[in-house]
Design a protein around this motif. Structure first.
Motif, mmCIF file in Angstrom:
data_model
loop_
_atom_site.group_PDB
_atom_site.id
_atom_site.type_symbol
_atom_site.label_atom_id
_atom_site.label_comp_id
_atom_site.label_asym_id
_atom_site.label_seq_id
_atom_site.Cartn_x
_atom_site.Cartn_y
_atom_site.Cartn_z
ATOM 1 N N THR B 32 -15.688 -16.857 -39.820
ATOM 2 C CA THR B 32 -16.455 -16.602 -38.601
ATOM 3 C C THR B 32 -15.681 -15.637 -37.707
ATOM 4 N N PHE B 34 -15.963 -13.531 -33.858
ATOM 5 C CA PHE B 34 -16.602 -13.542 -32.552
ATOM 6 C C PHE B 34 -16.311 -12.222 -31.844
ATOM 7 N N LEU B 46 -18.770 -14.215 -24.321
ATOM 8 C CA LEU B 46 -19.105 -14.150 -25.732
ATOM 9 C C LEU B 46 -20.377 -13.337 -25.912
ATOM 10 N N ASN B 51 -21.042 -14.810 -39.104
ATOM 11 C CA ASN B 51 -20.489 -15.412 -40.306
ATOM 12 C C ASN B 51 -20.596 -14.417 -41.444
ATOM 13 N N SER B 97 -11.943 -16.886 -36.957
ATOM 14 C CA SER B 97 -11.679 -18.282 -37.270
ATOM 15 C C SER B 97 -11.914 -18.470 -38.759
ATOM 16 N N GLY B 102 -7.805 -23.984 -38.498
ATOM 17 C CA GLY B 102 -7.892 -25.287 -37.864
ATOM 18 C C GLY B 102 -9.139 -25.420 -37.023
ATOM 19 N N THR B 103 -9.514 -26.615 -36.756
ATOM 20 C CA THR B 103 -10.755 -26.857 -36.038
ATOM 21 C C THR B 103 -10.700 -26.278 -34.636
ATOM 22 N N GLY B 104 -11.668 -25.447 -34.311
ATOM 23 C CA GLY B 104 -11.802 -24.916 -32.968
ATOM 24 C C GLY B 104 -10.871 -23.785 -32.616
ATOM 25 N N GLU B 105 -9.984 -23.399 -33.490
ATOM 26 C CA GLU B 105 -9.022 -22.374 -33.110
ATOM 27 C C GLU B 105 -9.474 -20.996 -33.547
ATOM 28 N N GLN B 106 -9.481 -20.095 -32.603
ATOM 29 C CA GLN B 106 -9.762 -18.698 -32.882
ATOM 30 C C GLN B 106 -8.497 -17.885 -32.655
ATOM 31 N N PHE B 108 -7.176 -14.098 -31.727
ATOM 32 C CA PHE B 108 -7.738 -12.954 -31.030
ATOM 33 C C PHE B 108 -7.058 -11.650 -31.404
ATOM 34 N N GLY B 109 -7.879 -10.603 -31.463
ATOM 35 C CA GLY B 109 -7.340 -9.275 -31.614
ATOM 36 C C GLY B 109 -6.835 -8.757 -30.282
#
Lengths: 114, 117
Positions: B32, B34, B46, B51, B97, B102-106, B108-109
């Motif tokens: 995924t 964003f 956002l 996906n 992600s 891990g769950t919920g972790e994004q 970032f660039g």
């Protein structure tokens, strides 16, 4: 509705002083909680995160945060601020929804006086 | 690990032209990705979630024909700002992600600064 509030838009502290940045969220269940730091013109760096377990979490650069369910808060703290900590700090909350969607607070800009 | 890159870091273009921004996950497979937009001295908003292999899901108020998102592989997503105008000038940040995140972790660039003249 889901929301994240950072009440302090701008904070100024003296170098060596302690710091606390506030974050409150609105959500019906326990969310995933994050603090990010952004230096001017840069992307976001993760300071720390809370998913479950111990409500006091340690992060990088000497930061810590405490999750208080009763207050719906996740405040960021540092015992002694360094001039290099001057930056924008964002609290974010991850809500379950299949894609780990994050909602960011408005941010708190930290200035550090020598 | 979990490094995300963006290219270009800065771009200046003329009004009416299209600009493509790339977001790559360098050391993990990003199921995924964003895309966020950040206005000066504001938080991240956002824009869309994508996906791999699927159409992007746009947030309310974001024009899908204006901001074209492609997530053709597990390591690359692109954002194309079509017929750019000065009001599209902004800082665009992607995150990724994946299975290692891990769950919920994004992750970032570093962001892309777009200036439309």
């Amino acid at each position: 509705a889901q929301s994240v509030t950072q009440p302090d838009i701008h904070i100024t502290v003296s170098e060596g002083a302690s710091l606390e940045l506030r974050c409150n969220y609105s959500y019906g269940a326990t969310p995933y909680l994050f603090w990010y730091v952004q230096s001017p013109g840069q992307g976001l760096q993760l300071l720390l995160k809370y998913f479950s377990g111990d409500t006091l979490v340690q992060g990088i650069k000497g930061f810590e945060a405490e999750f208080k369910r009763s207050q719906s808060s996740f405040n960021l703290r540092k015992p002694s601020v360094h001039w290099s900590d001057a930056a924008e700090y964002f609290c974010a909350v991850g809500f379950s929804g299949g894609y780990n969607k994050l909602i960011f607070g408005a941010g708190t800009r930290l200035a550090v006086h020598p | 690990g979990a490094v995300v890159s963006q290219h270009p870091s800065r771009v200046i273009c003329k009004s009416g032209t299209s600009v493509k921004i790339e977001c790559r996950s360098l050391d993990f497979q990003a199921t995924t990705m964003f895309w966020y937009r950040q206005f000066p001295k504001k938080s991240l908003m956002l824009m869309a979630t994508s996906n791999e292999g699927s159409k992007a899901t746009y947030e309310q108020g974001v024009e899908k024909d204006k901001f074209l998102i492609n997530h053709a592989s597990l390591t690359l997503s692109t954002l194309t700002v079509t017929s750019a105008h000065p009001e599209d000038s902004s800082f665009y940040i992607c995150s990724a992600s994946g299975l290692l995140a891990g769950t919920g972790e994004q992750f970032f660039g570093p962001g892309t600064r777009l200036t439309v003249l």
